[in-house]
Design a protein around this motif. Structure first.
Motif, short mmCIF file in Angstrom:
data_model
loop_
_atom_site.label_atom_id
_atom_site.label_comp_id
_atom_site.label_asym_id
_atom_site.label_seq_id
_atom_site.Cartn_x
_atom_site.Cartn_y
_atom_site.Cartn_z
N LEU A 1 0.82 -1.21 0.00
CA LEU A 1 0.00 0.00 0.00
C LEU A 1 0.86 1.26 0.00
CD1 LEU A 1 -2.86 -0.94 2.52
CD2 LEU A 1 -3.02 -0.76 0.03
N ASN A 2 2.04 1.18 0.62
CA ASN A 2 2.95 2.32 0.65
C ASN A 2 3.96 2.27 -0.48
OD1 ASN A 2 1.77 3.36 3.04
ND2 ASN A 2 2.97 1.94 4.28
N ALA A 3 4.47 1.06 -0.78
CA ALA A 3 5.49 0.92 -1.82
C ALA A 3 4.95 1.32 -3.20
CB ALA A 3 6.00 -0.51 -1.85
N LEU A 4 3.68 1.06 -3.45
CA LEU A 4 3.09 1.35 -4.76
C LEU A 4 2.37 2.70 -4.79
CD1 LEU A 4 1.65 -2.18 -5.66
CD2 LEU A 4 3.85 -1.18 -6.33
N GLN A 5 2.54 3.48 -3.73
CA GLN A 5 1.90 4.80 -3.66
C GLN A 5 2.39 5.68 -4.80
OE1 GLN A 5 2.34 6.57 0.17
NE2 GLN A 5 0.83 8.19 -0.20
N GLY A 6 1.47 6.32 -5.48
CA GLY A 6 1.82 7.14 -6.63
C GLY A 6 1.72 6.38 -7.94
N LEU A 7 1.77 5.06 -7.85
CA LEU A 7 1.62 4.23 -9.04
C LEU A 7 0.20 3.68 -9.14
CD1 LEU A 7 3.28 3.00 -11.42
CD2 LEU A 7 3.71 1.02 -9.95
N VAL A 8 -0.37 3.36 -7.96
CA VAL A 8 -1.71 2.79 -7.89
C VAL A 8 -2.47 3.51 -6.78
CG1 VAL A 8 -3.06 0.69 -7.52
CG2 VAL A 8 -0.81 0.55 -8.60
N ASP A 9 -3.75 3.80 -7.03
CA ASP A 9 -4.59 4.39 -6.00
C ASP A 9 -4.65 3.47 -4.78
OD1 ASP A 9 -6.85 6.40 -5.24
OD2 ASP A 9 -7.74 4.41 -4.95
N ARG A 10 -4.42 4.03 -3.61
CA ARG A 10 -4.31 3.23 -2.39
C ARG A 10 -5.60 2.44 -2.10
NH1 ARG A 10 -0.91 3.81 2.17
NH2 ARG A 10 -1.82 2.96 4.09
N LYS A 11 -6.75 3.09 -2.24
CA LYS A 11 -8.01 2.40 -1.97
C LYS A 11 -8.25 1.29 -2.99
CE LYS A 11 -10.34 6.26 0.33
NZ LYS A 11 -11.51 7.19 0.30
N ARG A 12 -7.92 1.57 -4.24
CA ARG A 12 -8.12 0.55 -5.29
C ARG A 12 -7.19 -0.63 -5.06
NH1 ARG A 12 -9.96 -2.83 -7.50
NH2 ARG A 12 -10.19 -3.25 -9.73
N LEU A 13 -5.98 -0.36 -4.63
CA LEU A 13 -5.03 -1.44 -4.36
C LEU A 13 -5.51 -2.29 -3.18
CD1 LEU A 13 -2.37 -2.94 -4.70
CD2 LEU A 13 -1.25 -1.15 -3.39
N SER A 14 -5.98 -1.65 -2.13
CA SER A 14 -6.47 -2.38 -0.97
C SER A 14 -7.65 -3.27 -1.36
CB SER A 14 -6.90 -1.41 0.13
OG SER A 14 -7.39 -2.10 1.25
N ALA A 15 -8.54 -2.74 -2.19
CA ALA A 15 -9.70 -3.52 -2.64
C ALA A 15 -9.26 -4.70 -3.51
CB ALA A 15 -10.67 -2.62 -3.40
N ALA A 16 -8.26 -4.47 -4.35
CA ALA A 16 -7.77 -5.54 -5.23
C ALA A 16 -7.13 -6.67 -4.42
CB ALA A 16 -6.77 -4.97 -6.23
N LEU A 17 -6.34 -6.32 -3.43
CA LEU A 17 -5.71 -7.34 -2.58
C LEU A 17 -6.76 -8.16 -1.86
CD1 LEU A 17 -2.80 -5.15 -1.13
CD2 LEU A 17 -2.52 -7.11 -2.65
N THR A 18 -7.78 -7.49 -1.35
CA THR A 18 -8.87 -8.20 -0.67
C THR A 18 -9.63 -9.09 -1.63
OG1 THR A 18 -9.12 -6.37 0.90
CG2 THR A 18 -10.97 -7.90 0.68
N GLN A 19 -9.88 -8.61 -2.83
CA GLN A 19 -10.60 -9.39 -3.84
C GLN A 19 -9.84 -10.65 -4.21
OE1 GLN A 19 -11.91 -7.03 -7.16
NE2 GLN A 19 -12.27 -8.82 -8.47
N LEU A 20 -8.51 -10.59 -4.17
CA LEU A 20 -7.67 -11.74 -4.51
C LEU A 20 -7.35 -12.61 -3.29
CD1 LEU A 20 -5.20 -9.94 -6.95
CD2 LEU A 20 -7.05 -11.52 -7.58
N ASN A 21 -8.01 -12.33 -2.17
CA ASN A 21 -7.78 -13.07 -0.93
C ASN A 21 -6.33 -12.96 -0.46
OD1 ASN A 21 -10.47 -14.09 -0.70
ND2 ASN A 21 -9.98 -15.62 -2.27
N LEU A 22 -5.75 -11.79 -0.70
CA LEU A 22 -4.40 -11.51 -0.22
C LEU A 22 -4.48 -10.54 0.96
CD1 LEU A 22 -2.65 -10.97 -3.68
CD2 LEU A 22 -2.43 -12.97 -2.20
#
Length: 282
Positions: A222-243
């Motif tokens: 969530l921090n390493a990809l900041q600026g590359l991917v929207d934080r909320k979208r990344l969090s949702a994607a990780l949850t969707q993939l059961n990560l």
């Protein structure tokens, strides 16, 4: 015999058992079964110890050597060998020769990464010319190439390599096997390039994602990809993939990275299409 030159990263492999392990891993007999002449690329043949054993197996050897003095020695040593072909020059500056199907070499440790980048390619531009590559490399690098999630050696190079090829550890090699002895331990690896098991929808984006993810290992994605991917979208994607939403880069396996890359792609293309123009790390 010329003394090894430090500026070329030269260390002569003197252990015959390691030479034989390299040849067994190359599986030359199987490769020649088709009947056509088998060409083997050797980068940095040095004094020709491995070259001699390759020629004894009946293959065509295309050797690339940058050291002028060694080139003279090799030309003299193998003057009566019609299957020996020598190119003098810097392998990294030369076009990749098309004849060889196998790569067998004790490559200089100081340029191992760029050599691998040239012979393996990248996720967006894979090189699948070689059936097998049997290389003597620094042990630490060998560990990184075949590392699995959760290990200290696991990184972006590990993920990219698994995307492009199968990697096997053939054997470890002690410092005493060389003259002069290097400061590090070594290992023989075998790389078998193949198409990606599950291709990324956008290999350049996939490569950029893993490069950024591993750039700061201690940070959560969530921090390493900041600026590359929207934080909320990344969090949702990780949850969707059961990560784990708080996961770090080293916790994700290749299938996880591929699934995450594809899931985030539509969002990224909509908000930051310029990612395609960024230069791809090798």
């Amino acid at each position: 015999m010329p003394y090894p030159r430090k500026r070329f990263g030269q260390h002569w492999l003197k252990d015959i058992s390691v030479h034989e392990a390299i040849l067994r891993a190359a599986n030359l007999d199987q490769a020649q079964a088709g009947g056509d002449p088998l060409w083997v690329l050797e980068i940095g043949p040095g004094t020709g110890q491995l070259t001699q054993r390759l020629l004894a197996r009946g293959v065509e050897v295309l050797a690339v050597e940058i050291d002028r003095d060694l080139c003279r020695l090799l030309q003299k040593r193998f003057a009566d060998q019609p299957r020996f072909h020598l190119v003098e020059g810097d392998f990294l500056r030369l076009p990749l020769p098309q004849e060889p199907r196998l790569l067998v070499a004790n490559i200089p440790y100081n340029i191992t990464s760029p050599i691998l980048g040239k012979v393996l390619g990248s996720p967006a531009h894979p090189v699948q010319q070689f059936e097998r590559m049997v290389l003597l490399v620094q042990k630490e690098l060998a560990e990184r190439l075949q590392a699995t999630p959760g290990s200290k050696a696991y990184g972006a190079m590990s993920v990219r390599t698994r995307y492009l090829a199968e990697c096997e550890l053939v054997c470890t090699v002690p410092r005493s096997a060389f003259k002069p002895s290097p400061k590090v331990e070594s290992a023989v690896i075998r790389l078998s390039p193949r198409p990606a098991p599950v291709p990324a929808r956008d290999p350049r984006w996939f490569n950029q994602l893993i490069q950024r993810g591993f750039s700061t290992r201690r940070k959560k994605l969530l921090n390493a990809l900041q600026g590359l991917v929207d934080r909320k979208r990344l969090s949702a994607a990780l949850t969707q993939l059961n990560l784990n939403p708080d996961a770090r880069a080293e916790e994700l396996d290749l299938p996880d990275w591929l699934a995450l890359s594809d899931l985030l792609l539509d969002e990224v293309e909509r908000t930051a299409p310029a990612h395609r123009q960024e230069e791809e790390p090798r």
